[in-house]
Design an enzyme around this catalytic site. Structure first.
Site, PDB file in Angstrom:
ATOM      1  N   ASP A   1       0.835  -1.195   0.000  1.00  0.00           N
ATOM      2  CA  ASP A   1       0.000   0.000   0.000  1.00  0.00           C
ATOM      3  C   ASP A   1       0.877   1.255   0.000  1.00  0.00           C
ATOM      4  O   ASP A   1       2.110   1.173   0.051  1.00  0.00           O
ATOM      5  CB  ASP A   1      -0.935  -0.027   1.208  1.00  0.00           C
ATOM      6  CG  ASP A   1      -2.301   0.544   0.900  1.00  0.00           C
ATOM      7  OD1 ASP A   1      -2.400   1.399   0.002  1.00  0.00           O
ATOM      8  OD2 ASP A   1      -3.275   0.141   1.557  1.00  0.00           O
TER       9      ASP A   1
ATOM     10  N   ASP B   1     -10.717   2.634  -2.829  1.00  0.00           N
ATOM     11  CA  ASP B   1     -11.164   1.334  -2.330  1.00  0.00           C
ATOM     12  C   ASP B   1     -12.628   1.077  -2.671  1.00  0.00           C
ATOM     13  O   ASP B   1     -13.488   1.952  -2.507  1.00  0.00           O
ATOM     14  CB  ASP B   1     -11.020   1.270  -0.807  1.00  0.00           C
ATOM     15  CG  ASP B   1      -9.574   1.163  -0.367  1.00  0.00           C
ATOM     16  OD1 ASP B   1      -8.690   1.073  -1.242  1.00  0.00           O
ATOM     17  OD2 ASP B   1      -9.329   1.181   0.856  1.00  0.00           O
TER      18      ASP B   1
END
Length: 422
Positions: free
Chosen positions: A164, A224
């Protein structure tokens, strides 16, 4: 209304190379990931069956291996954020799995997965902290743990890494992500590499996508996904607007990742679930479910195991299907994808008719095949097979003929495969 410029030929030319040349993910990965369904739930006392712990991943490994998913191609279970202790080991500087929630460690869990022929993925972050506030690859004192973490993941025998990008300056991504590529390349155990690099940059130019493809096996480039139709439809629209650019860098070894499949949760209707699966397969996207495989409705499982759609996703050319027509208000659109040939002869194709109208009855959508696919062979007949009706043949058409299908409302699709008859 005119069809846009069709990009399949150009896309095929760009998609014949490889991403990071580690020999991995020549087809899009398929499996399960915890984040959308379970997020960072670490309260195992209150949620004993729904928290991020060793047993959750063992349960998903078991169901992937025994419920038909493995045979369909789903072969990896991915740990996401919140798995580690809040501090590294003070002696070795290594990441440490939460000692209560993962009492046997990650290596033991990887061995458990491998014994069932399932791969195990793990999560980290290039910044000073993960998005959930756990140790990242760097710290605020300037220490860089890239090589240590790569060595640790290799020794644990994890098979993929999602890296990430929280708590990191944007201008550093073109340094930190390639550094991890080099570190992984030095390890004995091969690890597929999923980057969130472009997801933090907004609109990304071609030269940066070229660099991303050279360093990563697949990459997120949007926000997301959450458990809602609005989330899925927004992603579809985003890929509609930018798909022609993305398709140039998408193919064996390097894949755009529109995020997890949320089929089987609470946010999508049955028809909308069919739509998400259809688009993800048209794009040759990673198929990473985020749901509860222990408790999934049969009709949702049937969508996820649809072998005809999975074959489109796993097609060896790995071409990203693109939008080729839309109404001005975006309520209806047509998408197409070139597929690999079984032998010599004309190319087969996949087509989606997509209807987002929320008023009125199901709509007939009618388009000439040669408008959808201008370079379609004009000398042969094409059999049209419905990919959501057990591969039922619904028509036989030539390039100049019109394909008419009735499509339900509220984000529904009809998806077919054109097979040349020679």
């Amino acid at each position: 209304m005119k069809f846009g410029i069709f990009m399949l030929t150009i896309i095929a030319l760009f998609s014949t190379g490889y991403g990071w040349n580690n020999g991995l993910l020549l087809k899009p990965p398929m499996g399960w990931m915890s984040w959308m369904k379970y997020a960072c739930n670490i309260d195992c006392k209150r949620y004993p069956h729904e928290c991020i712990d060793e047993q959750l991943y063992k349960d998903m490994i078991d169901h992937l291996a025994s419920d038909g998913y493995f045979e369909a191609g789903y072969k990896t279970v991915n740990i996401d954020d919140c798995w580690s202790e809040h501090a590294r080991d003070p002696t070795t500087s290594r990441l440490v799995p939460d000692r209560i929630r993962f009492p046997n460690g990650i290596h033991s869990l990887a061995q458990y997965a491998h014994n069932k022929q399932i791969e195990l993925g793990i999560y980290s972050d290039v910044g000073t902290l993960t998005c959930g506030g756990y140790p990242g690859t760097r710290d605020n004192q300037g220490h860089d743990y890239t090589l240590i973490d790569a060595q640790t993941f290799s020794e644990w025998e994890v098979d993929s890494l999602k890296l990430d990008g929280c708590y990191q300056e944007k201008e550093m991504y073109n340094v930190t992500y390639p550094e991890f590529t080099k570190a992984l390349a030095q390890q004995k155990h091969k690890i597929a590499y999923a980057c969130s690099w472009p997801a933090y940059l907004g609109l990304v130019p071609d030269d940066v996508y070229k660099q991303i493809r050279e360093n990563c096996n697949y990459w997120r480039n949007y926000g997301d996904i959450v458990d809602s139709w609005n989330s899925v439809s927004t992603i579809i629209n985003f890929y509609g607007e930018h798909g022609n650019q993305y398709a140039k860098f998408h193919g064996p070894g390097g894949w755009f990742d529109p995020d997890m499949l949320i089929i089987g949760n609470d946010g999508l209707s049955y028809e909308q679930s069919k739509t998400q699966m259809a688009f993800w397969c048209l794009w040759s996207a990673p198929l990473l479910m985020s749901n509860d495989l222990r408790n999934i409705r049969p009709e949702m499982k049937e969508i996820l195991l649809n072998k005809h759609l999975i074959a489109i996703d796993q097609d060896r050319l790995g071409i990203m299907g693109t939008r080729v027509w839309k109404t001005k208000n975006y309520e209806q659109s047509v998408w197409a994808k070139k597929l690999s040939r079984d032998g010599s002869g004309p190319d087969p194709y996949a087509i989606i008719y997509y209807n987002t109208n929320t008023l009125g009855v199901p709509s007939f959508m009618s388009h000439r095949l040669s408008d959808i696919i201008p370079n379609l062979n004009t000398t042969v007949n094409y059999s049209v097979y419905d990919l959501y009706d057990d591969y039922k043949k619904i028509a036989e058409l030539k390039a100049h003929d019109i394909l008419t299908m009735k499509v339900k409302t509220s984000g529904s699709v009809r998806m077919v495969k054109l097979v040349p008859e020679v």
